[in-house]
Scaffold this motif. Structure first.
Motif, PDB file in Angstrom:
ATOM      1  N   ASN A 121       0.828  -1.203  -0.117  1.00 58.72           N
ATOM      2  CA  ASN A 121      -0.021  -0.067  -0.015  1.00 58.72           C
ATOM      3  C   ASN A 121       0.820   1.457   0.050  1.00 58.72           C
ATOM      4  O   ASN A 121       0.315   2.306  -0.137  1.00 58.72           O
ATOM      5  CB  ASN A 121      -0.934  -0.001   1.149  1.00 58.72           C
ATOM      6  N   ALA A 122       2.081   0.914   0.282  1.00 57.29           N
ATOM      7  CA  ALA A 122       3.084   2.368   0.197  1.00 57.29           C
ATOM      8  C   ALA A 122       3.750   2.202  -1.221  1.00 57.29           C
ATOM      9  O   ALA A 122       3.827   3.249  -1.871  1.00 57.29           O
ATOM     10  CB  ALA A 122       4.140   2.261   1.311  1.00 57.29           C
ATOM     11  N   LEU A 123       4.139   0.903  -1.585  1.00 56.29           N
ATOM     12  CA  LEU A 123       5.053   1.038  -2.902  1.00 56.29           C
ATOM     13  C   LEU A 123       4.139   1.239  -4.171  1.00 56.29           C
ATOM     14  O   LEU A 123       4.755   1.788  -5.095  1.00 56.29           O
ATOM     15  CB  LEU A 123       5.878  -0.562  -2.860  1.00 56.29           C
ATOM     16  N   VAL A 124       3.010   0.714  -4.069  1.00 59.60           N
ATOM     17  CA  VAL A 124       2.072   1.071  -5.369  1.00 59.60           C
ATOM     18  C   VAL A 124       1.932   2.674  -5.486  1.00 59.60           C
ATOM     19  O   VAL A 124       2.222   3.113  -6.772  1.00 59.60           O
ATOM     20  CB  VAL A 124       0.736   0.259  -5.390  1.00 59.60           C
ATOM     21  N   PRO A 125       1.511   3.231  -4.477  1.00 57.08           N
ATOM     22  CA  PRO A 125       1.371   4.604  -4.834  1.00 57.08           C
ATOM     23  C   PRO A 125       2.679   5.304  -5.165  1.00 57.08           C
ATOM     24  O   PRO A 125       2.580   6.287  -5.804  1.00 57.08           O
ATOM     25  CB  PRO A 125       0.773   5.290  -3.479  1.00 57.08           C
ATOM     26  N   LEU A 126       3.645   4.962  -4.678  1.00 52.94           N
ATOM     27  CA  LEU A 126       5.092   5.548  -4.970  1.00 52.94           C
ATOM     28  C   LEU A 126       5.342   5.459  -6.580  1.00 52.94           C
ATOM     29  O   LEU A 126       5.379   6.261  -7.156  1.00 52.94           O
ATOM     30  CB  LEU A 126       6.264   4.718  -4.277  1.00 52.94           C
ATOM     31  N   PHE A 127       5.037   4.297  -7.163  1.00 51.79           N
ATOM     32  CA  PHE A 127       5.233   3.833  -8.488  1.00 51.79           C
ATOM     33  C   PHE A 127       4.083   5.010  -9.277  1.00 51.79           C
ATOM     34  O   PHE A 127       4.459   5.690 -10.087  1.00 51.79           O
ATOM     35  CB  PHE A 127       4.659   2.475  -8.835  1.00 51.79           C
ATOM     36  N   GLU A 128       2.792   4.799  -8.655  1.00 52.40           N
ATOM     37  CA  GLU A 128       1.932   5.826  -9.611  1.00 52.40           C
ATOM     38  C   GLU A 128       2.637   7.139  -9.497  1.00 52.40           C
ATOM     39  O   GLU A 128       1.977   8.199 -10.372  1.00 52.40           O
ATOM     40  CB  GLU A 128       0.503   5.634  -8.725  1.00 52.40           C
ATOM     41  N   SER A 129       2.883   7.662  -8.313  1.00 54.79           N
ATOM     42  CA  SER A 129       3.269   9.312  -8.181  1.00 54.79           C
ATOM     43  C   SER A 129       4.460   9.452  -9.128  1.00 54.79           C
ATOM     44  O   SER A 129       4.579  10.516  -9.754  1.00 54.79           O
ATOM     45  CB  SER A 129       3.597   9.643  -6.748  1.00 54.79           C
ATOM     46  N   VAL A 130       5.330   8.683  -9.388  1.00 54.08           N
ATOM     47  CA  VAL A 130       6.630   8.783 -10.064  1.00 54.08           C
ATOM     48  C   VAL A 130       5.791   8.466 -11.837  1.00 54.08           C
ATOM     49  O   VAL A 130       6.128   9.491 -12.546  1.00 54.08           O
ATOM     50  CB  VAL A 130       7.483   7.602  -9.986  1.00 54.08           C
ATOM     51  N   TRP A 131       4.906   7.699 -11.877  1.00 54.73           N
ATOM     52  CA  TRP A 131       4.383   7.661 -13.198  1.00 54.73           C
ATOM     53  C   TRP A 131       3.654   8.908 -13.620  1.00 54.73           C
ATOM     54  O   TRP A 131       3.654   9.415 -14.786  1.00 54.73           O
ATOM     55  CB  TRP A 131       3.068   6.262 -13.068  1.00 54.73           C
ATOM     56  N   GLU A 132       2.894   9.498 -12.818  1.00 56.74           N
ATOM     57  CA  GLU A 132       2.187  10.731 -13.219  1.00 56.74           C
ATOM     58  C   GLU A 132       3.064  11.954 -13.300  1.00 56.74           C
ATOM     59  O   GLU A 132       2.909  12.637 -14.367  1.00 56.74           O
ATOM     60  CB  GLU A 132       1.292  10.986 -11.769  1.00 56.74           C
ATOM     61  N   ARG A 133       4.257  12.156 -12.945  1.00 54.12           N
ATOM     62  CA  ARG A 133       5.168  13.093 -13.261  1.00 54.12           C
ATOM     63  C   ARG A 133       6.101  12.759 -14.321  1.00 54.12           C
ATOM     64  O   ARG A 133       6.563  13.701 -15.035  1.00 54.12           O
ATOM     65  CB  ARG A 133       6.221  13.137 -11.924  1.00 54.12           C
ATOM     66  N   ALA A 134       6.338  11.614 -14.694  1.00 54.23           N
ATOM     67  CA  ALA A 134       7.154  11.277 -15.945  1.00 54.23           C
ATOM     68  C   ALA A 134       6.470  11.653 -17.108  1.00 54.23           C
ATOM     69  O   ALA A 134       5.204  11.736 -17.234  1.00 54.23           O
ATOM     70  CB  ALA A 134       7.346   9.805 -15.997  1.00 54.23           C
ATOM     71  N   LEU A 135       7.433  11.856 -18.213  1.00 54.43           N
ATOM     72  CA  LEU A 135       6.659  12.135 -19.691  1.00 54.43           C
ATOM     73  C   LEU A 135       6.589  10.885 -20.442  1.00 54.43           C
ATOM     74  O   LEU A 135       7.268   9.952 -20.363  1.00 54.43           O
ATOM     75  CB  LEU A 135       7.556  13.076 -20.379  1.00 54.43           C
ATOM     76  N   PRO A 136       5.352  10.752 -21.296  1.00 54.46           N
ATOM     77  CA  PRO A 136       5.392   9.761 -22.009  1.00 54.46           C
ATOM     78  C   PRO A 136       6.645   9.543 -22.901  1.00 54.46           C
ATOM     79  O   PRO A 136       7.137  10.417 -23.491  1.00 54.46           O
ATOM     80  CB  PRO A 136       4.108   9.968 -22.903  1.00 54.46           C
ATOM     81  N   HIS A 137       7.086   8.296 -23.495  1.00 55.29           N
ATOM     82  CA  HIS A 137       8.433   8.207 -24.000  1.00 55.29           C
ATOM     83  C   HIS A 137       8.381   8.813 -25.299  1.00 55.29           C
ATOM     84  O   HIS A 137       9.392   9.459 -25.924  1.00 55.29           O
ATOM     85  CB  HIS A 137       8.530   6.663 -24.189  1.00 55.29           C
ATOM     86  N   ARG A 138       7.187   8.767 -26.091  1.00 56.90           N
ATOM     87  CA  ARG A 138       7.082   9.579 -27.426  1.00 56.90           C
ATOM     88  C   ARG A 138       7.479  10.954 -27.274  1.00 56.90           C
ATOM     89  O   ARG A 138       7.773  11.961 -28.289  1.00 56.90           O
ATOM     90  CB  ARG A 138       6.052   9.140 -28.167  1.00 56.90           C
ATOM     91  N   LEU A 139       7.077  11.667 -26.047  1.00 60.42           N
ATOM     92  CA  LEU A 139       6.781  12.983 -25.941  1.00 60.42           C
ATOM     93  C   LEU A 139       8.313  13.607 -25.442  1.00 60.42           C
ATOM     94  O   LEU A 139       8.544  14.891 -25.537  1.00 60.42           O
ATOM     95  CB  LEU A 139       5.908  13.525 -24.800  1.00 60.42           C
ATOM     96  N   CYS A 140       9.244  12.914 -24.994  1.00 56.57           N
ATOM     97  CA  CYS A 140      10.249  13.301 -24.274  1.00 56.57           C
ATOM     98  C   CYS A 140      11.641  13.333 -25.389  1.00 56.57           C
ATOM     99  O   CYS A 140      12.791  13.331 -24.886  1.00 56.57           O
ATOM    100  CB  CYS A 140      10.697  12.455 -23.194  1.00 56.57           C
ATOM    101  N   GLY A 141      11.384  13.086 -26.684  1.00 56.64           N
ATOM    102  CA  GLY A 141      12.461  13.026 -27.465  1.00 56.64           C
ATOM    103  C   GLY A 141      13.550  12.020 -27.525  1.00 56.64           C
ATOM    104  O   GLY A 141      14.347  11.860 -28.013  1.00 56.64           O
ATOM    105  N   ALA A 142      12.935  10.852 -26.912  1.00 54.33           N
ATOM    106  CA  ALA A 142      13.556   9.690 -26.867  1.00 54.33           C
ATOM    107  C   ALA A 142      13.516   8.818 -28.198  1.00 54.33           C
ATOM    108  O   ALA A 142      12.747   8.771 -28.842  1.00 54.33           O
ATOM    109  CB  ALA A 142      13.243   8.883 -25.634  1.00 54.33           C
TER     110      ALA A 142
END
Length: 142
Positions: A121-142
């Motif tokens: 219950n702590a680790l899943v929200p950690l992933f979700e918060s990082v996911w929300e802040r990260a940019l989609p792969h196709r939008l970050c020039g990768a």
């Protein structure tokens, strides 16, 4: 405990959701060119499992890494790119989380498998918060 190329295959089969967070290098297991040995994240997707991964922008500097992520995206893996990811993490069906060793050079390092509901219950929200802040792969020039 040794970490195999597909460590969750022994722990628990994925049926609905696989989430992965991969911080910057060094990676625990690497090819001779330093490229991380990939977890086959496309395979669960072929079975209908939703697969989401967040990778650190620094990891894109490895030769072929961005292209490999592009190939995974074509196969249905949802990929986002972030910075300063807090830990390595692989979560299966929001119930079991694998925390691989952070120090690739430490031969005594071992992975931690978490199936306790309170910790999940702590680790899943950690992933979700990082996911929300990260940019989609196709939008970050990768």
């Amino acid at each position: 405990m040794a970490v195999t190329p597909n460590p969750l295959a022994r722990t628990m089969p994925v049926s609905r959701l696989l989430m992965s967070m991969q911080p910057r290098p060094p990676y625990a297991s690497s090819e001779p060119d330093g490229m991380p040995v990939p977890l086959d994240m496309a395979e669960p997707g072929r079975r209908g499992v939703r697969v989401r991964a967040v990778v650190d922008r620094e990891g894109l500097s490895f030769h072929g890494r961005a292209g490999g992520l592009g190939d995974l995206a074509v196969q249905g893996v949802q990929i986002r790119v972030g910075t300063d990811l807090p830990t390595k993490l692989i979560t299966v069906d929001r119930r079991v989380t694998l925390l691989p060793p952070m120090d690739a050079a430490d031969p005594t390092a071992s992975a931690l498998v978490v199936s306790d509901a309170l910790l999940s219950n702590a680790l899943v929200p950690l992933f979700e918060s990082v996911w929300e802040r990260a940019l989609p792969h196709r939008l970050c020039g990768a």
